[in-house]
Design a protein around this motif. Sequence first.
Motif, PDB file in Angstrom:
ATOM      1  N   PRO A 176       0.881  -1.287   0.071  1.00  0.00           N
ATOM      2  CA  PRO A 176      -0.065  -0.003   0.123  1.00  0.00           C
ATOM      3  C   PRO A 176       0.803   1.292  -0.103  1.00  0.00           C
ATOM      4  O   PRO A 176       2.096   1.350   0.574  1.00  0.00           O
ATOM      5  CB  PRO A 176      -0.713  -0.132   1.254  1.00  0.00           C
ATOM      6  CG  PRO A 176      -0.308  -1.302   2.150  1.00  0.00           C
ATOM      7  CD  PRO A 176       0.723  -2.019   1.136  1.00  0.00           C
ATOM      8  N   ASP A 177       0.342   2.336  -0.600  1.00  0.00           N
ATOM      9  CA  ASP A 177       1.212   3.414  -0.735  1.00  0.00           C
ATOM     10  C   ASP A 177       1.104   4.250   0.621  1.00  0.00           C
ATOM     11  O   ASP A 177       0.225   4.138   1.613  1.00  0.00           O
ATOM     12  CB  ASP A 177       0.310   4.671  -1.630  1.00  0.00           C
ATOM     13  CG  ASP A 177       0.582   4.167  -3.129  1.00  0.00           C
ATOM     14  OD1 ASP A 177       1.423   3.306  -3.218  1.00  0.00           O
ATOM     15  OD2 ASP A 177      -0.391   4.755  -4.012  1.00  0.00           O
ATOM     16  N   ALA A 178       2.237   4.774   1.128  1.00  0.00           N
ATOM     17  CA  ALA A 178       2.409   5.274   2.241  1.00  0.00           C
ATOM     18  C   ALA A 178       1.821   6.755   2.366  1.00  0.00           C
ATOM     19  O   ALA A 178       2.018   7.412   1.359  1.00  0.00           O
ATOM     20  CB  ALA A 178       4.009   5.723   2.765  1.00  0.00           C
ATOM     21  N   ILE A 179       1.134   7.180   3.416  1.00  0.00           N
ATOM     22  CA  ILE A 179       0.595   8.418   3.447  1.00  0.00           C
ATOM     23  C   ILE A 179       1.474   9.302   4.116  1.00  0.00           C
ATOM     24  O   ILE A 179       1.663   8.969   5.302  1.00  0.00           O
ATOM     25  CB  ILE A 179      -0.727   8.182   4.275  1.00  0.00           C
ATOM     26  CG1 ILE A 179      -1.710   7.472   3.123  1.00  0.00           C
ATOM     27  CG2 ILE A 179      -1.369   9.467   4.210  1.00  0.00           C
ATOM     28  CD1 ILE A 179      -3.243   6.959   3.868  1.00  0.00           C
ATOM     29  N   GLU A 180       1.858  10.423   3.588  1.00  0.00           N
ATOM     30  CA  GLU A 180       2.589  11.453   4.240  1.00  0.00           C
ATOM     31  C   GLU A 180       1.682  12.154   5.166  1.00  0.00           C
ATOM     32  O   GLU A 180       0.518  12.584   4.799  1.00  0.00           O
ATOM     33  CB  GLU A 180       3.269  12.431   3.097  1.00  0.00           C
ATOM     34  CG  GLU A 180       4.313  11.624   2.363  1.00  0.00           C
ATOM     35  CD  GLU A 180       4.992  12.605   1.415  1.00  0.00           C
ATOM     36  OE1 GLU A 180       5.262  13.804   1.904  1.00  0.00           O
ATOM     37  OE2 GLU A 180       5.464  12.088   0.367  1.00  0.00           O
ATOM     38  N   ARG A 181       2.045  12.479   6.222  1.00  0.00           N
ATOM     39  CA  ARG A 181       1.750  13.385   7.226  1.00  0.00           C
ATOM     40  C   ARG A 181       2.371  14.535   7.664  1.00  0.00           C
ATOM     41  O   ARG A 181       3.462  14.337   7.608  1.00  0.00           O
ATOM     42  CB  ARG A 181       1.324  12.493   8.606  1.00  0.00           C
ATOM     43  CG  ARG A 181       0.457  11.070   8.342  1.00  0.00           C
ATOM     44  CD  ARG A 181       0.020  10.666   9.692  1.00  0.00           C
ATOM     45  NE  ARG A 181      -0.428   9.498   9.452  1.00  0.00           N
ATOM     46  CZ  ARG A 181      -1.887   9.212   9.341  1.00  0.00           C
ATOM     47  NH1 ARG A 181      -2.570  10.331   9.283  1.00  0.00           N
ATOM     48  NH2 ARG A 181      -2.466   8.114   9.303  1.00  0.00           N
ATOM     49  N   MET A 182       1.633  15.507   7.755  1.00  0.00           N
ATOM     50  CA  MET A 182       2.276  16.791   7.777  1.00  0.00           C
ATOM     51  C   MET A 182       2.197  17.155   9.406  1.00  0.00           C
ATOM     52  O   MET A 182       1.295  17.209  10.015  1.00  0.00           O
ATOM     53  CB  MET A 182       1.475  18.018   6.980  1.00  0.00           C
ATOM     54  CG  MET A 182       1.781  17.747   5.370  1.00  0.00           C
ATOM     55  SD  MET A 182       1.043  19.271   4.601  1.00  0.00           S
ATOM     56  CE  MET A 182       1.535  18.706   2.972  1.00  0.00           C
TER      57      MET A 182
END
Length: 186
Positions: free
Chosen positions: A180-186
Amino acid sequence: NLVMCSSQVQMVQLNAQPVTAQVVFERKEYNTTNQMEKLCACIWSFGLYPCVLCKEQKLVLEPEEAVLTTKDLCSTNVSRRPYGELGSVDKGSSCGCCVSVTSQLGPISPGFNCEEELVNEIVEELKARMKTRGDTGSIQRAEQQIDMLNKLQADVSNMGTKLDAILAHLNIASPPPSPPDAIERM
């Protein structure tokens, strides 16, 4: 409810239920001028305060918010509230015959404060709009979206199972699952 596969330019119709249509409210206007207030002001001030004597109030129910406009010779006050911010909308009564609408917009006492039919209509209309546009409406729409996502997940899983069966029938090895694509968190 169409899904586009990234590996092939192909559209697949999903087995999803139709989404309930969003309710569209008409714009409604109500003359909510308190005539009793004007009469009392005339009697008690002997007509010396024209600002109070010329006071008018109008409630406009727009599709997404309620607008209460109060005008007199000296000023104009406009109070806008989205339906979710109206708080409790109720019918108030006093002296056994005087009725009003109570909400975060402030008290609204149309006519000579005996306009029970008009007050009931305004209360019902505000409550209906609050239910679909306010917090309750947001929760219902979120629940509908969760149901749609669950159905979409089930349909995609079902298609994956069918694809695996087709590949097995054709003696083609299944490609390894992609991470699964990693979700970037800000």
